[in-house]
Motif scaffolding. Structure first.
Motif, PDB file in Angstrom:
ATOM      1  N   ARG A   1       0.837  -1.199   0.000  1.00  0.00           N
ATOM      2  CA  ARG A   1       0.000   0.000   0.000  1.00  0.00           C
ATOM      3  C   ARG A   1       0.872   1.249   0.000  1.00  0.00           C
ATOM      4  O   ARG A   1       1.983   1.239   0.497  1.00  0.00           O
TER       5      ARG A   1
ATOM      6  N   PRO B   1      -3.960   0.621  -2.204  1.00  0.00           N
ATOM      7  CA  PRO B   1      -3.108  -0.428  -2.792  1.00  0.00           C
ATOM      8  C   PRO B   1      -2.152   0.160  -3.824  1.00  0.00           C
ATOM      9  O   PRO B   1      -2.537   1.017  -4.624  1.00  0.00           O
TER      10      PRO B   1
ATOM     11  N   GLY C   1      -2.957  -1.961  -7.125  1.00  0.00           N
ATOM     12  CA  GLY C   1      -4.350  -2.337  -7.332  1.00  0.00           C
ATOM     13  C   GLY C   1      -4.884  -1.756  -8.628  1.00  0.00           C
ATOM     14  O   GLY C   1      -4.638  -0.612  -8.967  1.00  0.00           O
ATOM     15  N   GLY C   2      -5.606  -2.564  -9.329  1.00  0.00           N
ATOM     16  CA  GLY C   2      -6.438  -2.077 -10.411  1.00  0.00           C
ATOM     17  C   GLY C   2      -5.745  -1.312 -11.511  1.00  0.00           C
ATOM     18  O   GLY C   2      -5.551  -1.847 -12.611  1.00  0.00           O
ATOM     19  N   LEU C   3      -5.355  -0.118 -11.242  1.00  0.00           N
ATOM     20  CA  LEU C   3      -4.846   0.710 -12.317  1.00  0.00           C
ATOM     21  C   LEU C   3      -3.634   0.087 -12.984  1.00  0.00           C
ATOM     22  O   LEU C   3      -3.478   0.158 -14.203  1.00  0.00           O
TER      23      LEU C   3
ATOM     24  N   GLU D   1      -4.271  -2.453 -15.780  1.00  0.00           N
ATOM     25  CA  GLU D   1      -4.854  -2.007 -17.041  1.00  0.00           C
ATOM     26  C   GLU D   1      -4.155  -2.604 -18.272  1.00  0.00           C
ATOM     27  O   GLU D   1      -4.824  -3.130 -19.173  1.00  0.00           O
TER      28      GLU D   1
ATOM     29  N   VAL E   1     -11.418  -8.987 -16.889  1.00  0.00           N
ATOM     30  CA  VAL E   1     -11.339  -8.947 -15.428  1.00  0.00           C
ATOM     31  C   VAL E   1     -11.593 -10.344 -14.852  1.00  0.00           C
ATOM     32  O   VAL E   1     -10.902 -10.798 -13.940  1.00  0.00           O
TER      33      VAL E   1
END
Lengths: 218, 218, 218, 218
Positions: B124, B130, B133-135, B138, B167
């Motif tokens: 983190r 995070p 996380g996520g980005l 991409e 996803v």
DNA sequence: TATGAATGAGCATTCATTCAT
DNA sequence: TATGAATGAATGCTCATTCAT
């Protein structure tokens, strides 16, 4: 009067229950906002506007508090989703309603869902092993497997490895929430419908288009 | 001569690169064995047999060290999988080879895979968000989407929401590794084959059994 | 109506005295079992089956509670031992009866003796000084000194430093109890007889065997 | 570089040893002044004029620090007393020199003696049991018992229970120090001589006055 | 380059005490 | 009288980071 003394059949007073609920709520908000590792008892207490010691008074320790958060949210999700699933005629519809249901719950209780995920991922026991990891997921997997097997026996679903499917479905649902957490404007209900389509395509016997023309996620 | 000054076009000496590799390796082993939260710089240093300060000298901080671990493993996986995918004729085969490839990499580099997952889950930034996380995912999603679209254009795949599929596939693969981490005797290659079947069933146009009789996971 | 207001000549009600006795008893049992440092007010209250607040209501604080425990046990020992000593003809016999008496009391009230020792050792005032150290022992020393002097004047005991002897005897008796606490199967009465022999040898005028053939401690 | 890693044959640097000695010294002074229960790591650090973390850096924890204090003082006492005892011809003289020796050490290292006593009395392990209590005293008792037996075999000492005598002597010596702690102006050397007289009277075979006219404690 | 040393903030938890009911 | 609730300070300990050598 530590909570560890309470399971002995003693009732909790109204005020006691209210305080516990307040603390659980503060824990949920703190974890959702700052993440589990930053959600110290001090921060949770600050969120709740109470002294640090109050938490220790009402809960045996951080672990019990987290257990209660998990149980609270879990119970709520179950109460939302299970009855709807039971009302379905086919395994396909049950599966679809399941995914739709948890998505709806998440939409309405965003923080609780986020906190649940955080606790699942981060909480560890004293020896460093995950507190809710892996093995605790077994009941979930078994529930899904029962659903699949029912569909297979009824001829709705084709033959496939139910454990792999259960793990994949659970992961895809978790991934959906995580994607939504990172992209808060993501259309969660649409994603849920799409995901249900994909999962049903993956396991249904008849390939003829089971879903109406789908809308795309934004 | 902190590493934060290094991207300014300065080259790293041979010894510098060796030291960094040694530290990254120790970090991987430590994280895989003890989990991210227990992998303090002190423990990583002990694993490497060096002083704690060396890490601080060669890396801007714990965050940069983790970045490097992630980049290292990611690059390696890409080098393993991408060429094989390129060698396939159909999108279906590319997809299957992709899943099979990462599973094989994981089997051969179990610690690296475990460390990667730990870092993804736990790392983190200062504000609690995070780090990966996520980005950061991409590019992965876009790569998968391109694969899907190619299959859709060639008529191999039906019409579906490529983002949701990307996803879901990524999550299912991650879930497969996590399940394998918790159940080390799980038959990972078999799971990978089953998963590929499921995914292809989910998106292929023709319903006729696309895979040979599959073996079950144990 | 705090207890600190009580010494002003006000009487305690029957119920008040009963409650205090109950709490003192719970304190004794808790301290004897868990040791002073672990005997928090919460644990004492739990042992007594009452709420924590009751203790604070009936006693000014933990310190006063401990004072009462000490006074209770002390008084009881005195009531057991002093009359027996008075009944002896010689100083030698008085000394022997004294040691035998406290040992007998300890055998019959093991918990009370253990609690007393714990409190003596551990209780401290706010500035860190022992609450019952040394100065409170003065009356004990003086009592023993009077006994010695009587024996010296009657010609039974030789000339020696009575203060050193008093401190040593008291310490040897305390040591006997501590040894017995650590070795619960130790033969306390035999130890007491042996100790009396040793002490009398140390101070009696005539060296000819003053005691019948003694048995050894096991 | 925690101390727990040190016993592996690694040497401590000069500076490391100096720091440890400094911290041990601060611990001794703090315990002697405030008592063990008030001697928190924070206070010890303040006494030493260093940060709290330094102690954790140089010692595995509070327990190891206390172990080192005990070992330090113990070793010093042994080095002071044992050679002198060995130089004596008779068991009587050895016993007298022993008591005189520890008294002299205490006189010269008052704080160390006080700290040792505090740690012996108060230090507990995780389960609440004394860390140095009772069982650890066994070697001391056995040493004294050997001394007594040698005297018995040579005809110097009469027949008596050596264990009771060992416990009593050890207690009387401890009591002497405690009395001296409470009454700092007490004449410790004189007390020690008197105590030696008393102990020798208690166990010597010949009743004729073994000691020159003694002086009284003030 | 590399090291050991030092820092100081943060952690969960325990506790005697206070207080409104 | 008695209670449960709340407080806030203190405890031992961990850790990423900094720094002089």
């Amino acid at each position: 009067m530590r909570s560890k003394n309470k399971p002995d059949g003693q009732k909790r007073s109204f005020i006691e229950r209210a305080r516990r609920e307040q603390i659980i709520d503060a824990a949920v908000r703190t974890i959702a906002e700052l993440g589990y590792p930053n959600a110290s008892l001090a921060r949770i207490a600050r969120t709740a506007g109470i002294s640090k010691g109050v938490i220790s008074y009402h809960f045996e320790g951080k672990d019990e508090l987290m257990d209660q958060v998990v149980m609270d949210v879990y119970t709520e999700i179950g109460e939302t989703v299970v009855p709807r699933m039971m009302a379905q005629d086919s395994s396909s519809e049950a599966l679809r309603v399941h995914i739709r249901g948890v998505a709806e719950y998440a939409l309405e209780h965003r923080e609780r869902m986020a906190a649940l995920a955080q606790i699942f991922i981060h909480a560890r026991d004293a020896r460093g092993n995950p507190r809710y990891g892996g093995l605790q997921a077994e009941p979930l997997y078994e529930g899904l497997e029962n659903l699949y097997r029912a569909g297979q026996e009824s001829g709705e679903f084709r033959d496939f490895d139910v454990r792999v499917m259960a793990v994949s479905q659970q992961s895809a649902v978790d991934g959906m929430f995580e994607y939504w957490r990172v992209h808060p404007d993501h259309d969660l209900p649409a994603h849920a419908e799409q995901l249900a389509d994909l999962l049903l395509h993956a396991i249904r016997v008849e390939p003829s288009s089971p879903a109406p023309p789908t809308t795309r996620s934004p």
